[in-house]
Motif scaffolding. Sequence first.
Motif, short mmCIF file in Angstrom:
data_model
loop_
_atom_site.label_atom_id
_atom_site.label_comp_id
_atom_site.label_asym_id
_atom_site.label_seq_id
_atom_site.Cartn_x
_atom_site.Cartn_y
_atom_site.Cartn_z
N SER A 3 0.90 -1.11 0.04
CA SER A 3 0.13 0.07 0.00
C SER A 3 0.77 1.33 0.09
O SER A 3 1.84 1.36 0.89
CB SER A 3 -0.85 -0.03 1.21
OG SER A 3 -1.71 -0.98 1.28
N VAL A 5 0.65 5.82 -0.70
CA VAL A 5 -0.22 7.17 -0.91
C VAL A 5 0.63 7.63 -2.10
O VAL A 5 1.98 7.92 -2.10
CB VAL A 5 0.02 8.00 0.35
CG1 VAL A 5 -0.74 9.32 -0.13
CG2 VAL A 5 -0.54 7.48 1.52
N ASP A 11 5.16 7.33 -5.00
CA ASP A 11 4.44 6.65 -3.95
C ASP A 11 5.10 6.69 -2.54
O ASP A 11 6.43 6.71 -2.88
CB ASP A 11 4.11 5.31 -4.49
CG ASP A 11 3.14 5.14 -5.76
OD1 ASP A 11 2.54 6.26 -5.93
OD2 ASP A 11 2.96 4.20 -6.10
N PRO A 14 2.32 4.64 3.73
CA PRO A 14 1.39 5.51 4.64
C PRO A 14 1.78 6.20 6.01
O PRO A 14 1.66 6.99 6.37
CB PRO A 14 0.03 4.64 4.78
CG PRO A 14 0.75 3.26 4.28
CD PRO A 14 1.87 3.33 3.41
N LEU A 17 3.36 9.67 5.82
CA LEU A 17 2.66 10.82 5.38
C LEU A 17 2.50 11.88 6.49
O LEU A 17 2.70 13.15 6.21
CB LEU A 17 1.02 10.47 5.20
CG LEU A 17 0.16 11.17 4.49
CD1 LEU A 17 0.79 11.55 2.81
CD2 LEU A 17 -1.29 10.61 4.33
N THR A 20 -1.61 15.37 8.67
CA THR A 20 -2.35 15.80 7.31
C THR A 20 -3.49 16.63 7.11
O THR A 20 -4.36 16.03 8.14
CB THR A 20 -2.80 14.38 6.65
OG1 THR A 20 -1.38 13.40 6.39
CG2 THR A 20 -3.15 14.29 5.12
N SER A 22 -6.33 16.73 5.13
CA SER A 22 -6.83 15.70 4.32
C SER A 22 -7.82 16.26 3.47
O SER A 22 -8.17 15.55 2.56
CB SER A 22 -7.45 14.63 5.19
OG SER A 22 -6.85 13.97 5.80
N GLU A 292 -2.88 8.63 11.35
CA GLU A 292 -3.19 7.19 11.16
C GLU A 292 -4.27 7.26 10.00
O GLU A 292 -4.11 6.42 9.06
CB GLU A 292 -3.22 6.49 12.50
CG GLU A 292 -2.20 6.33 13.33
CD GLU A 292 -2.45 5.58 14.69
OE1 GLU A 292 -3.58 4.55 14.40
OE2 GLU A 292 -2.05 5.97 15.54
N GLY A 295 -3.38 8.27 6.60
CA GLY A 295 -2.40 7.10 5.81
C GLY A 295 -3.07 6.07 5.37
O GLY A 295 -3.17 5.60 4.48
N ARG A 296 -4.27 5.50 6.15
CA ARG A 296 -5.20 4.42 5.67
C ARG A 296 -6.10 4.82 4.54
O ARG A 296 -6.36 4.04 3.57
CB ARG A 296 -5.66 3.81 6.91
CG ARG A 296 -4.96 2.99 7.90
CD ARG A 296 -5.73 2.28 9.09
NE ARG A 296 -6.05 3.20 9.97
CZ ARG A 296 -7.31 3.68 10.12
NH1 ARG A 296 -8.31 3.43 9.15
NH2 ARG A 296 -7.57 4.68 10.99
N ALA A 299 -3.93 5.52 1.10
CA ALA A 299 -3.05 4.33 0.79
C ALA A 299 -3.71 3.34 -0.14
O ALA A 299 -4.94 3.04 0.18
CB ALA A 299 -2.40 3.72 1.86
#
Length: 303
Positions: A3, A5, A11, A14, A17, A20, A22, A292, A295-296, A299
């Motif tokens: 995975s 981002v 790339d 995650p 990152l 963030t 968002s 967190e 990132g999920r 990603a």
Amino acid sequence: MVSAVRTVLGDLPPAELGVTDSHDHLFFRSPRLPGQELDDAPAARAELAAFRAAGGSAVVQWTPYGLGRRAADLPPLSRATGVHVVCATGLHQDVHYAEDTPAALRGRLADVFVAELTEGIGDTGVRAGLVKVAGGFHGLDAHARWTMTAAAEAHHATGAPVAVHLEMGTAALDVLDLLCGELEVPPHRVILGHLNRFPDSVLHRQAAESGCYLAFDGPSRTHHATDWRMPDAVRALAEGGFGDRLLLGGDTVVAAARSVDGGPGMPYLLRRVRPRLAAELGADLVEQVLTENPGRAFAVDWR
């Protein structure tokens, strides 16, 4: 597959990152906002630097196709400021475009999205990391259904997340019915934006129960019920077990809103919103929401 981002510099794992924003905009031009364009690269650099100085690490720009993304300018801005930048493909509501722009994309919209996610935007080599589309006020018109159908096709081809502008925070369930029901996009690949503009706690919980991400973005707006209601909405969702589904963003869309032009800008998210939410929810959860969760959410096991 691993995975990652997809940032404008390539790339990124995650976990790298960091803090963030968002949902925001470095560049944005729309006929609905004449004279208020975000179209100044030095100002964008200063804003990113101010965000970095406030403790920020990454910004996800939701500006889609045809609205002045200035994709070629994003890599040098990212390098100069040390802030990771994620760029979007996608299409906004039709009112943001001259009539010939959507017409020229008929029959090939999904292909454009896929190309911008995998090959790059124009000849810039900058690849988008998400698809941004938009709903209408309490419903989905033909344009919204067309763009969301293309976004779903692009997701199935690439794995990309689909981020949705909810007009005044409405039509969240209609969007989920279409994207996740009819078009079979996994809910964890959908990000609903602007839920703070429609502070209905029951609706928020129903959306969260689907498994999608909920973005609370655009604080400090005089015409939106945001700052003073957002802590209650976020707390209710966290107490309901949905703390891992929450995202925060600034959504700066006009030049006067930039901190370097006298507005709150990107730093406001960390300078004022973060401590306010920490007082309500605790610093650990707010840190999860800022690091967190993005990132999920962004990603992808890219295909």
